[in-house]
Design an enzyme around this catalytic site. Structure first.
Site, PDB file in Angstrom:
ATOM      1  N   ARG B 115       0.821  -1.196   0.040  1.00 37.73           N
ATOM      2  CA  ARG B 115       0.051  -0.268  -0.136  1.00 37.73           C
ATOM      3  C   ARG B 115       0.864   1.193  -0.023  1.00 37.73           C
ATOM      4  NH1 ARG B 115      -5.099  -2.293   1.490  1.00 37.73           N
ATOM      5  NH2 ARG B 115      -5.746  -0.237   0.982  1.00 37.73           N
ATOM      6  N   GLN B 120      -0.056   2.780  -5.758  1.00 37.56           N
ATOM      7  CA  GLN B 120      -1.502   3.192  -5.661  1.00 37.56           C
ATOM      8  C   GLN B 120      -2.198   2.965  -6.850  1.00 37.56           C
ATOM      9  OE1 GLN B 120      -4.232   5.331  -3.738  1.00 37.56           O
ATOM     10  NE2 GLN B 120      -2.788   6.950  -2.677  1.00 37.56           N
ATOM     11  N   ASP B 123      -3.609  -0.671  -7.024  1.00 35.84           N
ATOM     12  CA  ASP B 123      -4.005  -1.154  -5.607  1.00 35.84           C
ATOM     13  C   ASP B 123      -5.565  -1.229  -5.915  1.00 35.84           C
ATOM     14  OD1 ASP B 123      -4.878  -1.531  -3.299  1.00 35.84           O
ATOM     15  OD2 ASP B 123      -3.997   0.212  -2.256  1.00 35.84           O
ATOM     16  N   SER B 126      -7.864  -0.476  -2.793  1.00 41.64           N
ATOM     17  CA  SER B 126      -8.230   0.764  -2.581  1.00 41.64           C
ATOM     18  C   SER B 126      -9.424   1.433  -3.301  1.00 41.64           C
ATOM     19  CB  SER B 126      -7.072   1.833  -2.935  1.00 41.64           C
ATOM     20  OG  SER B 126      -6.145   2.005  -1.964  1.00 41.64           O
ATOM     21  N   TYR B 221      -1.803  -1.594   8.234  1.00 39.26           N
ATOM     22  CA  TYR B 221      -2.742  -2.357   8.463  1.00 39.26           C
ATOM     23  C   TYR B 221      -3.017  -2.270  10.007  1.00 39.26           C
ATOM     24  CZ  TYR B 221      -3.016  -3.979   3.731  1.00 39.26           C
ATOM     25  OH  TYR B 221      -3.070  -4.043   2.637  1.00 39.26           O
TER      26      TYR B 221
HETATM   27  N1  LIG Z   1      -5.614   9.470  -2.330  1.00 39.88           N
HETATM   28  C1  LIG Z   1      -5.524   8.156  -1.613  1.00 39.88           C
HETATM   29  O1  LIG Z   1      -6.281   7.395  -1.890  1.00 39.88           O
HETATM   30  C2  LIG Z   1      -4.364   7.995  -0.494  1.00 39.88           C
HETATM   31  C3  LIG Z   1      -4.772   7.218   0.485  1.00 39.88           C
HETATM   32  C4  LIG Z   1      -3.834   6.999   1.332  1.00 39.88           C
HETATM   33  C5  LIG Z   1      -2.588   7.601   1.323  1.00 39.88           C
HETATM   34  N2  LIG Z   1      -2.227   8.462   0.280  1.00 39.88           N
HETATM   35  C6  LIG Z   1      -0.884   9.080   0.019  1.00 39.88           C
HETATM   36  O2  LIG Z   1      -1.129  10.465   0.624  1.00 39.88           O
HETATM   37  C7  LIG Z   1      -0.224  11.303  -0.103  1.00 39.88           C
HETATM   38  C8  LIG Z   1      -0.981  12.384  -0.916  1.00 39.88           C
HETATM   39  O3  LIG Z   1      -0.127  13.575  -1.287  1.00 39.88           O
HETATM   40  P1  LIG Z   1      -0.452  14.892  -0.806  1.00 39.88           P
HETATM   41  O4  LIG Z   1       0.483  15.829  -1.815  1.00 39.88           O
HETATM   42  O5  LIG Z   1      -1.990  15.056  -1.144  1.00 39.88           O
HETATM   43  O6  LIG Z   1      -0.358  15.213   0.830  1.00 39.88           O
HETATM   44  P2  LIG Z   1       1.008  14.574   1.714  1.00 39.88           P
HETATM   45  O7  LIG Z   1       2.340  14.276   0.674  1.00 39.88           O
HETATM   46  O8  LIG Z   1       0.816  13.872   2.659  1.00 39.88           O
HETATM   47  O9  LIG Z   1       1.300  16.324   2.122  1.00 39.88           O
HETATM   48  C9  LIG Z   1       0.342  16.900   2.832  1.00 39.88           C
HETATM   49  C10 LIG Z   1       1.203  18.274   2.914  1.00 39.88           C
HETATM   50  O10 LIG Z   1       0.206  19.133   3.575  1.00 39.88           O
HETATM   51  C11 LIG Z   1       0.613  19.777   4.664  1.00 39.88           C
HETATM   52  N3  LIG Z   1      -0.603  20.126   5.441  1.00 39.88           N
HETATM   53  C12 LIG Z   1      -1.198  19.637   6.559  1.00 39.88           C
HETATM   54  N4  LIG Z   1      -1.856  20.208   7.087  1.00 39.88           N
HETATM   55  C13 LIG Z   1      -1.881  21.252   6.587  1.00 39.88           C
HETATM   56  C14 LIG Z   1      -2.421  22.678   6.895  1.00 39.88           C
HETATM   57  N5  LIG Z   1      -3.355  22.695   7.944  1.00 39.88           N
HETATM   58  N6  LIG Z   1      -2.185  23.865   6.178  1.00 39.88           N
HETATM   59  C15 LIG Z   1      -1.248  23.743   5.367  1.00 39.88           C
HETATM   60  N7  LIG Z   1      -0.633  22.670   4.820  1.00 39.88           N
HETATM   61  C16 LIG Z   1      -0.823  21.644   5.612  1.00 39.88           C
HETATM   62  C17 LIG Z   1       1.903  19.260   5.399  1.00 39.88           C
HETATM   63  O11 LIG Z   1       2.763  19.816   5.275  1.00 39.88           O
HETATM   64  P3  LIG Z   1       3.020  20.746   6.759  1.00 39.88           P
HETATM   65  O12 LIG Z   1       2.922  19.561   7.935  1.00 39.88           O
HETATM   66  O13 LIG Z   1       4.275  21.316   6.723  1.00 39.88           O
HETATM   67  O14 LIG Z   1       2.141  21.774   6.791  1.00 39.88           O
HETATM   68  C18 LIG Z   1       2.019  18.107   4.335  1.00 39.88           C
HETATM   69  O15 LIG Z   1       3.351  17.961   3.803  1.00 39.88           O
HETATM   70  C19 LIG Z   1       0.492  10.282  -1.223  1.00 39.88           C
HETATM   71  O16 LIG Z   1       1.678  10.004  -0.841  1.00 39.88           O
HETATM   72  C20 LIG Z   1      -0.374   9.322  -1.290  1.00 39.88           C
HETATM   73  O17 LIG Z   1      -0.068   8.221  -1.627  1.00 39.88           O
HETATM   74  C21 LIG Z   1      -3.161   8.666  -0.596  1.00 39.88           C
HETATM   75  N1  LIG Z   2      -0.054   4.356   0.063  1.00 41.73           N
HETATM   76  C1  LIG Z   2      -1.340   4.781  -0.467  1.00 41.73           C
HETATM   77  O1  LIG Z   2      -1.453   5.689  -1.324  1.00 41.73           O
HETATM   78  C2  LIG Z   2      -2.490   4.040   0.325  1.00 41.73           C
HETATM   79  C3  LIG Z   2      -3.674   3.792  -0.470  1.00 41.73           C
HETATM   80  C4  LIG Z   2      -4.628   3.030   0.254  1.00 41.73           C
HETATM   81  C5  LIG Z   2      -4.442   2.698   1.439  1.00 41.73           C
HETATM   82  N2  LIG Z   2      -3.512   2.851   1.950  1.00 41.73           N
HETATM   83  C6  LIG Z   2      -3.328   2.529   3.476  1.00 41.73           C
HETATM   84  O2  LIG Z   2      -3.608   1.148   3.494  1.00 41.73           O
HETATM   85  C7  LIG Z   2      -4.035   1.014   4.788  1.00 41.73           C
HETATM   86  C8  LIG Z   2      -5.340  -0.069   4.837  1.00 41.73           C
HETATM   87  O3  LIG Z   2      -6.430   0.461   4.409  1.00 41.73           O
HETATM   88  P1  LIG Z   2      -7.579  -0.238   4.159  1.00 41.73           P
HETATM   89  O4  LIG Z   2      -8.817   0.472   3.941  1.00 41.73           O
HETATM   90  O5  LIG Z   2      -7.440  -1.232   3.344  1.00 41.73           O
HETATM   91  O6  LIG Z   2      -7.999  -1.038   5.606  1.00 41.73           O
HETATM   92  P2  LIG Z   2      -8.650  -2.268   6.107  1.00 41.73           P
HETATM   93  O7  LIG Z   2      -9.676  -2.599   4.877  1.00 41.73           O
HETATM   94  O8  LIG Z   2      -7.717  -3.493   6.524  1.00 41.73           O
HETATM   95  O9  LIG Z   2      -9.319  -1.591   7.533  1.00 41.73           O
HETATM   96  C9  LIG Z   2     -10.453  -0.723   7.515  1.00 41.73           C
HETATM   97  C10 LIG Z   2     -10.024   0.247   8.895  1.00 41.73           C
HETATM   98  O10 LIG Z   2     -10.495  -0.623   9.780  1.00 41.73           O
HETATM   99  C11 LIG Z   2      -9.835  -0.223  10.979  1.00 41.73           C
HETATM  100  N3  LIG Z   2      -9.869  -1.146  11.994  1.00 41.73           N
HETATM  101  C12 LIG Z   2      -9.225  -2.429  12.225  1.00 41.73           C
HETATM  102  N4  LIG Z   2      -9.532  -2.691  13.417  1.00 41.73           N
HETATM  103  C13 LIG Z   2     -10.371  -2.131  13.976  1.00 41.73           C
HETATM  104  C14 LIG Z   2     -11.240  -1.796  15.079  1.00 41.73           C
HETATM  105  N5  LIG Z   2     -11.252  -3.225  16.165  1.00 41.73           N
HETATM  106  N6  LIG Z   2     -11.988  -0.952  15.536  1.00 41.73           N
HETATM  107  C15 LIG Z   2     -11.763   0.151  14.734  1.00 41.73           C
HETATM  108  N7  LIG Z   2     -11.275   0.009  13.376  1.00 41.73           N
HETATM  109  C16 LIG Z   2     -10.484  -1.038  13.296  1.00 41.73           C
HETATM  110  C17 LIG Z   2      -8.199  -0.220  10.415  1.00 41.73           C
HETATM  111  O11 LIG Z   2      -7.710   0.716  11.243  1.00 41.73           O
HETATM  112  C18 LIG Z   2      -8.443   0.608   8.910  1.00 41.73           C
HETATM  113  O12 LIG Z   2      -8.634   1.855   8.991  1.00 41.73           O
HETATM  114  C19 LIG Z   2      -4.558   2.342   5.498  1.00 41.73           C
HETATM  115  O13 LIG Z   2      -3.339   2.704   6.190  1.00 41.73           O
HETATM  116  C20 LIG Z   2      -4.439   3.302   4.336  1.00 41.73           C
HETATM  117  O14 LIG Z   2      -4.163   4.691   4.424  1.00 41.73           O
HETATM  118  C21 LIG Z   2      -2.298   3.661   1.509  1.00 41.73           C
END
Ligand SMILES: NC(=O)c1ccc[n+]([C@@H]2O[C@H](COP(=O)([O-])OP(=O)(O)OC[C@H]3O[C@@H](n4cnc5c(N)ncnc54)[C@H](OP(=O)(O)O)[C@@H]3O)[C@@H](O)[C@H]2O)c1
Ligand SMILES: NC(=O)c1ccc[n+]([C@@H]2O[C@H](COP(=O)([O-])OP(=O)(O)OC[C@H]3O[C@@H](n4cnc5c(N)ncnc54)[C@H](O)[C@@H]3O)[C@@H](O)[C@H]2O)c1
Ligand SMILES: NC(=O)c1ccc[n+]([C@@H]2O[C@H](COP(=O)([O-])OP(=O)(O)OC[C@H]3O[C@@H](n4cnc5c(N)ncnc54)[C@H](OP(=O)(O)O)[C@@H]3O)[C@@H](O)[C@H]2O)c1
Ligand SMILES: NC(=O)c1ccc[n+]([C@@H]2O[C@H](COP(=O)([O-])OP(=O)(O)OC[C@H]3O[C@@H](n4cnc5c(N)ncnc54)[C@H](O)[C@@H]3O)[C@@H](O)[C@H]2O)c1
Lengths: 103, 354, 458, 354, 458, 103
Positions: B115, B120, B123, B126, B221
């Site tokens: 993940r 992504q 994935d 997701s 997870y």
């Molecule tokens: N889209 C999805 O489905 C998903 C799911 C899970 C994870 N992700 C991951 O999340 C990331 C998304 O990229 P992104 O560019 O959107 O976000 P990011 O890389 O997480 O960066 C967000 C930035 O926003 C700033 N920030 C946070 N709160 C703020 C506030 N109140 N005011 C101003 N700035 C603030 C933070 O810097 P400061 O702390 O310096 O303010 C941080 O560097 C990717 O790495 C992606 O893989 C995405």
């Molecule tokens: N890197 C990326 O861009 C990216 C993209 C998608 C997801 N992710 C990450 O993958 C991870 C898994 O996502 P998912 O949706 O497949 O999760 P999942 O389906 O495995 O679980 C769903 C949610 O249930 C929560 N959960 C588990 N046990 C629980 C309990 N007893 N009570 C309450 N909540 C409980 C988990 O914390 C999780 O948030 C997350 O951290 C997510 O951010 C990353």
């Protein structure tokens, strides 16, 4: 005309001062919210009571038996003082509502 | 190399949509699709231009790479050395990899793709989770006999529905967003602490149960929690559910049965007409009354157990799934070949027959 | 020598304090402090004058102190006793007395000293301006206080008469300067000047009196400056000129705030209440962004009443922004949602949900009506029928009997709409003419955007 | 006077909910409800405190005022001089009033309450129409295989659904609002010119067909339009529908069959998986393919004919309906009596037996 | 006589034009006009001086005209040829020459005329200040132009040395005034003054030169005022003092804009680029609401890149407001939506739909990357990983290969975030140190709110 | 000390004028956006070239054969003129970007 030129010549600094004072007056007021118009008017009015200084000078200058000047002067002082004291006091009351909050 | 796509038994989603075939033709010599593969998503066989439509049998016998969403491929009929792709859920059944390997086959499990940010676009968890979260609210609304948004009208003032989301992963977050859109008051629960900010970023309230075990090292997870914690959580859920109109549960633990969070008494305290949507139904459900694939009416509270909500929206689900598959193949296929020994994190992470 | 210099420095400090004080006075946050500074400046000036060793003469301390105490007591009491609402009148009186003071001084100077021609010009100018300011202010006071009606003091062709009067006064002025000056003529001049002040103000509408007071105030400033020239006193001179300039600008700003020109105001003959939009006989009072913003900012509780106009203007998001700003400053903000506001059931809910207004802030009809009497300001945002008092008090009305929001029970009502047009039900709304109501005309979104900007500047 | 409430045949909505009984007790000597009246809305008979539960027969035989939502009351079993209340739709069947009057009964038709500002709190058409509009979008989403909101995701960019609302009365406006909330791109049609601003006030686009007949004098109801106009409108609808994912039609003409707006060819040009929700189904439907009470699948375009969508949300619908009825009764009952000769606009407007 | 008066009036007009011009210069809308007014004021002053009949002497028209033409040509060419980016340096040179002019005048006066003590004090002051301004400005120029590095001109304990130097110069000043004055001593004094100017600026960081120039500019103003006293010329006096005061305030404002005090700047010894936040060796440049608002307002196309930070800050609605304001002023506004921005698929869509951003304004990755090179300003609102150039150019990075928004290809990049902290992927972002990038630190909502206010004030 | 007092006494008006000019300078600049700092500095710098007036006076006063004064004066004029002309011209160029739009 001649007199005016003379006057300008003799009072150049004074004229500069007056014009700059006018500019300053404009500049200071130019961006005031409407709600302050009345307090500002009131405050300016209090300041215009500065004429009381003239009244004081008049009396201080007068002979102790020049009752004409003294009477009128005292009248003028009283009038001016009403303007000054009343003006500042009433402005302050108007402004009470603004003291409540700070940003 | 050739690639063939099979249809899930009764599944509405197709792992390949017509618009993606041309991209596959750049990677593979030949692309095959099973007859009727797109019917659930309203694609006719004729639309799959650039691919050859064949029967399931033929594809299994000839293709080097075989893709089926649920991974249920008759291994005996498959060509030796072929590569299988699907969601094999090895975390639930660790023997699956062994079985496949024994048959001389290789398998990539799409639910094992790491993940990470880079992965992504491949994935499937997701993309399907996201749809499931969206549909969770819609299916709940199908059963709930009340308005979701607040309505102050001449015929009475209706309070906004209360929605409680338990487990705010991908699906949970999307459920939150959808319920918010429709004007509900949304609260959410999760054991992972990072989720708090994410929940708030969607304008919902985070209901925190203190004392959750930390999870920083579990790769995103959730980890299983202590008894004490579970008890307190159950109490809080009891509390919140009693007033909630809709409860969406998504809490899952990889390789373990889903935690039981919503108890029978909880359900019995809920208002008539309230709805529980349990996305963890396939691993046992977060609600004790959940039956996978069924809608249970318990004293007029509806408990919907459905882990495959994405299928309610087959067209977009197919498009997204197919995009994931294509992105994945683009990543692992190099010069018409898949290097099974590659150290690439994504490839080796998802290759379960090592 | 050093003492003399100290006196001069004291005058200088007084002048600087005047400037600084007025500067602070022009922003709500610092206004009070500014008034204080100016007052201290005045104290500097008065004390310096009292002590100035360069003034030679009888001293006459008793007279001075007597006059000062007398004036101070009267001024203080008047300022403290007056009702809040009567303050503008009071200012007018004070201003008139200031003018009178200048006039008296000038009269004394004219009669007692042998002045050269320049000084004579100046003294006569002080006399003229001071007198006009005196009687003008007094009439302004009487009008504002409702003791005299416009019609009682206006004659036919009044403006023409005033012009003639002005010419006569000025002619006499020139004659007094250039030709010999007699006491009789001076008295005539004074009387004419006093009369002109009265007559000048007479035709101007009662509602425009604040502008007139501001103008007369700058006159007083000028007469003080003239007196300053006579006595060679810098503080009087600078202070007077400064106030004169500031007063002039202020007068112009006040006219602008009413969308009128100064000329327009002075030519007069306007309706009793300016600035509003007429509808039939009744006149609604209108207001603007700055005043409304300050009203909102400094109140304890505000309730918005959204209506169909909010939807048309799509103003829900800016409204929420205004809400946020007010809340951030400790104002309690609520929304009163009438069940039939808008054009479909729940219309307002849809909009406000879109703007993310938290549900607990929305009050329904009953709760709102219970809360209104304790609310400082009701802001009606494009609603009309749902706040129409006819539903309560006009049995002939087609909506009589419908429950409405009784917004008129709050302390202030601000109505944001574009015109005086009726709403869906097509009926007039007496709310707009209510005592406590002010109309804020314009598209609701623009109006609220302006409010937001103003509140931010506070 | 006594009042009795009857249950619709198979109807889920109840004209009286428990919380309103106390208000009725102030107006009437006795309040009766039919057994099982609230079951569709999840109310048990026991909850109707303050009212007496009786059989339908008994109520008909004894009550002075009898309320049934659809007005289908067996007149022969009713006490002489009794007052019937319901939606009799006299504009569709003008003979109904006569029939009732002949039996020596009186009838108030709730669908004849004038649509004035004052009468809004009694207006069942508004409250039910509003629910129907909301549900129209939800039921469409049940069938549509795509996302409604826009989604730019790693698995592909999904465009927002296009929703076309034909007829923007109460139901149409609510449908617009609901679709907007869920992120759709919404366009709407109506023949009344005043609606344009109302549509825009909800953030949707108004698609205007020029040349509509004016309607100012029709009391808020639509007037039938010219042939020329109909043609141009049909063309524009053809245009817009071809790209729409969801079409909601609500156009009705009082006392006449609903105008046919969506033609067969139009439907056939629509994308597979698109949905038409026809709220005018009971008066013939705005789509030529509509069947009342059915979901027609025409080349994978779903045409949902349902004029009773409010029943999908029986609890809130019952509350609102019941509030309307109570408000209405409060208005017409004075000192325990109903003055049938009253000149009151609302009373005389809805009294159809004159 | 009347001609003399006209000359005086011309000076007076010049002075008023200076004031009015600088007043207009302080608002973007009128700035250009203000500059013109001031230039006209200067023309009044020069012509009046050329014609003033009261100046008796040789006339020497040729010398005057020659000098003027020479100076005008050089000045004009320098101003027109200079590159846009080098303008501050140019100003510094001009200012130095102005100071030199005052110093030369004072030197001549000191050597040629028999001055009384007061005049001597003034002339020496003009000489001192002018000289300091001259060499100081020249060094500022060299530093700004990158011809001299801080390290080349700073010595150990430089500030201490400067203090000693200042004491010596002042002592010599007093000696020259009180005791006899010799040419040699004067020359020593001049050399010391020139040297002090250089040494004064030497330890101040190159990036702080604008502040220094502003300060030296107010010095030049004072030296002009001093010269005005010598020649009894009101325009020089008033103009000089006025510029001196304005320059001082401006200097203080500039320091405030960098969150520093003037003292802090002058004590110097800072890093080469002030105002940024350090991270390791690299330094990111930071900016503020006012500059950013003007940059946005005056550009043709702006693209917002929302990220998770937008969601955390819940800044979507104010962002839309900013968008609306910019659009209303003809700026083309788009949003670049990265597929994984935020924390769930479609996260940005949810937010922007909530804020009612029309869909056609949202560009997906491909469209956005195609449009970026033609975009004036990219505004990154709380995004990080999705705009990380490491995905493109750092094979060692964990996100190498991921398609990202190539925001650095636009003309300007403004990054709104709270700190230098990394995003979800936990990796550093070189974008923040890019040439064209400026960091705008703070909570995104607050920052954008400030931008909205500023844009409204433009 | 004495001299200072004398000076104040003799030049009271001048002092008023100077102080009011300073106040005006403060007031005029006090609310200027950061982006205008440089143009404003540049404009102020051009105005400070007013010292050129002194140079002109110097030369006009000088005897036609006082080459010392003439040379230095001409140098001063040239320097001042560079400051004035260059200053206004460069300010104008800086401000070009602001002419584009009107609200
Ligand atoms: N889209 C999805 O489905 C998903 C799911 C899970 C994870 N992700 C991951 O999340 C990331 C998304 O990229 P992104 O560019 O959107 O976000 P990011 O890389 O997480 O960066 C967000 C930035 O926003 C700033 N920030 C946070 N709160 C703020 C506030 N109140 N005011 C101003 N700035 C603030 C933070 O810097 P400061 O702390 O310096 O303010 C941080 O560097 C990717 O790495 C992606 O893989 C995405
Ligand atoms: N890197 C990326 O861009 C990216 C993209 C998608 C997801 N992710 C990450 O993958 C991870 C898994 O996502 P998912 O949706 O497949 O999760 P999942 O389906 O495995 O679980 C769903 C949610 O249930 C929560 N959960 C588990 N046990 C629980 C309990 N007893 N009570 C309450 N909540 C409980 C988990 O914390 C999780 O948030 C997350 O951290 C997510 O951010 C990353
Ligand atoms: N809720 C429902 O279900 C429903 C359905 C149909 C009808 N209705 C009826 O609609 C009415 C609703 O009452 P209401 O108070 O909400 O609305 P209203 O009485 O119709 O008044 C709306 C007011 O908003 C003003 N307005 C319109 N556009 C504006 C803009 N852009 N900016 C500022 N003001 C604007 C109009 O005045 P200006 O033109 O002067 O600006 C108008 O007077 C009731 O009569 C109700 O019966 C309701
Ligand atoms: N006074 C109030 O508070 C109040 C409350 C509710 C409704 N109303 C009014 O009552 C009226 C009727 O509302 P309704 O929702 O019951 O209407 P309805 O159900 O009779 O008709 C629905 C809509 O379809 C439209 N329509 C008819 N023929 C059409 C065609 N050929 N093409 C396109 N559209 C067509 C109508 O104009 C109407 O807007 C409206 O004017 C409404 O504003 C008033």
């Amino acid at each position: 005309m001649d007199q005016i030129i003379h006057f300008i010549n003799d009072n150049l600094l004074l004229i500069y001062l007056l014009i700059f004072t006018v500019l300053l007056g404009f500049e200071v007021i130019s961006k005031v919210p409407t709600v302050l118009h009345t307090p500002l008017m009131s405050g300016a009015n209090a300041i215009s009571g500065v004429v009381i200084i003239g009244a004081i000078i008049l009396i201080r200058r007068s002979a102790t038996d020049d009752y004409f000047s003294l009477a009128f002067g005292t009248l003028a002082i009283a009038l001016g003082m009403i303007n000054v004291v009343g003006g500042f006091a009433v402005t302050d009351r108007m402004l009470e509502m603004f003291k409540k909050k700070k940003k | 190399m050739t690639i063939g796509f099979l249809k899930d038994e009764g599944g509405a989603i197709t792992p390949i949509v017509p618009s993606n075939i041309s991209k596959l033709n750049e990677l593979f010599e030949k692309v095959y699709v099973e007859a009727g593969i797109g019917s659930g998503a309203f694609y006719t066989d004729g639309e799959f231009e650039g691919a050859e439509v064949k029967s399931c049998k033929e594809i299994m016998a000839t293709c080097d790479v075989i893709v089926r969403i649920d991974g249920k491929i008759e291994m005996d009929q498959v060509k030796k050395g072929a590569i299988l792709m699907g969601q094999f859920a090895p975390f639930n059944d660790p023997s699956v990899a062994e079985v496949i390997a024994k048959k001389g086959l290789h398998a990539f499990s799409l639910d094992m793709i790491p993940r990470t940010t880079l992965a992504q676009s491949m994935d499937v968890l997701s993309s399907m989770g996201s749809i499931a979260g969206y549909q969770a609210i819609l299916v709940a609304l199908q059963y709930m006999p009340r308005y979701m948004p607040m309505m102050i009208t001449a015929a009475g003032s209706i309070k906004p529905s209360k929605v409680l989301v338990i487990g705010a992963g991908v699906a949970g977050l999307q459920a939150i967003a959808t319920a918010k859109r429709l004007g509900a008051t949304v609260e959410a629960f999760d054991t992972r602490s990072a989720v708090r900010e994410e929940v708030q970023s969607l304008g919902a309230r985070f209901v925190e149960v203190e004392g959750a075990r930390d999870d920083k090292d579990a790769g995103g997870y959730a980890v299983e929690q202590t008894e004490e914690y579970k008890k307190r959580q159950a109490e809080l859920v009891q509390e919140k559910s009693a007033t909630a109109d809709i409860v969406v549960t998504t809490a899952q633990l990889r390789g373990r049965p889903a935690p039981k969070i919503v108890m029978r008494e909880t359900v019995e305290r809920m208002k008539a007409g309230s709805v529980i949507v349990d996305l963890a139904a396939s691993t046992g459900g977060n609600c004790v009354l959940t039956k996978d694939g069924e809608v249970v009416n318990h004293n007029n509270v509806f408990i919907i157990g459905d882990s495959n909500l994405a299928a309610r929206m087959p067209q977009d689900a197919s498009i997204m799934y197919s995009n994931n598959v294509v992105n994945y193949l683009k990543h692992i296929v190099k010069d018409g070949n898949i290097d099974l020994g590659s150290q690439d994190e994504i490839l080796s992470g998802s290759l379960i027959t090592k | 020598m050093i003492f003399n210099t100290s006196i001069d420095v004291a005058y200088l400090i007084g002048a600087i304090l005047f400037v600084w004080g007025l500067r602070l006075l022009s922003s709500p946050d610092t206004a009070r402090k500014g008034n204080g500074y100016a007052a201290v400046g005045m104290a500097f000036g008065i004390i310096a004058t009292l002590l100035d060793p360069r003034i030679e003469g009888g001293g006459n301390v008793v007279w001075i102190v007597g006059g000062m105490i007398l004036g101070a007591i009267i001024g203080w009491l008047a300022a403290k006793k007056i009702k809040m609402t009567a303050m503008p009148q009071m200012v007018s009186v004070f201003n008139g007395l200031g003018g009178a003071c200048a006039a008296v001084l000038a009269t004394v100077e004219m009669t007692t000293m042998g002045l050269d021609m320049g000084a004579e010009v100046i003294a006569l100018a002080a006399l003229l301006i001071g007198s006009v300011s005196f009687t003008g202010s007094m009439l302004a006071y009487l009008k504002l206080d409702g003791r005299i009606w416009d019609s009682q003091v206006t004659w036919p062709k009044h403006n023409r008469i005033n012009q003639v009067l002005l010419v006569i006064v000025l002619a006499l002025f020139v004659y007094l300067v250039l030709r010999s000056y007699t006491l009789t003529l001076l008295v005539v001049f004074i009387i004419l000047a006093l009369f002109y002040g009265w007559s000048f103000v007479a035709p101007i509408g009662g509602a425009d009196m604040p502008v007139v007071i501001s103008l007369l105030n700058s006159f007083t400033g000028l007469s003080a400056a003239a007196a300053g020239l006579i006595y060679g006193n810098q503080l009087m001179l600078v202070g007077g000129i400064f106030v004169g300039a500031a007063g002039t600008i202020l007068t112009i700003l006040m006219c602008q705030a009413m969308n009128r020109s100064l000329m327009n105001v002075l030519i007069g003959g306007f309706t009793a209440t300016g600035g509003g939009k007429d509808t039939g006989d009744q006149v609604a009072k209108s207001t603007n962004a700055i005043d409304t913003s300050i009203l909102l900012f400094y109140s304890k509780s505000v309730m918005f009443v959204p209506g169909y106009g909010l939807a048309v203007a799509q103003a829900q998001k800016v409204l929420k922004e205004l809400d946020d700003l007010l809340e951030a400053n400790g104002v309690d903000v609520k929304y009163a949602i009438h069940p039939v506001a808008g054009r479909m059931p729940g219309h307002m809910n849809v909009l406000l949900a879109e703007a993310d207004v938290p549900y607990p802030k929305l009050l329904d009809l009953e709760d709102a009506n219970a809360a209104i009497p304790n609310t400082d300001v009701m802001v009606i945002v494009g609603a009309n029928d749902v706040v129409n008092p006819a539903a309560v008090d006009d049995p002939a009305s087609s909506i009589y009997g419908m429950p409405v929001l009784k917004v008129w029970e709050a302390k202030h009502v601000i109505v944001l709409k574009r015109s005086m047009n009726p709403g869906y039900a097509g009926i007039q709304n007496q709310l707009f003419f209510h005592d406590r109501t002010k109309m804020f005309f314009g598209d609701a979104k623009e109006s609220i955007q302006n409010l937001v900007s103003e509140v931010k500047n506070l």
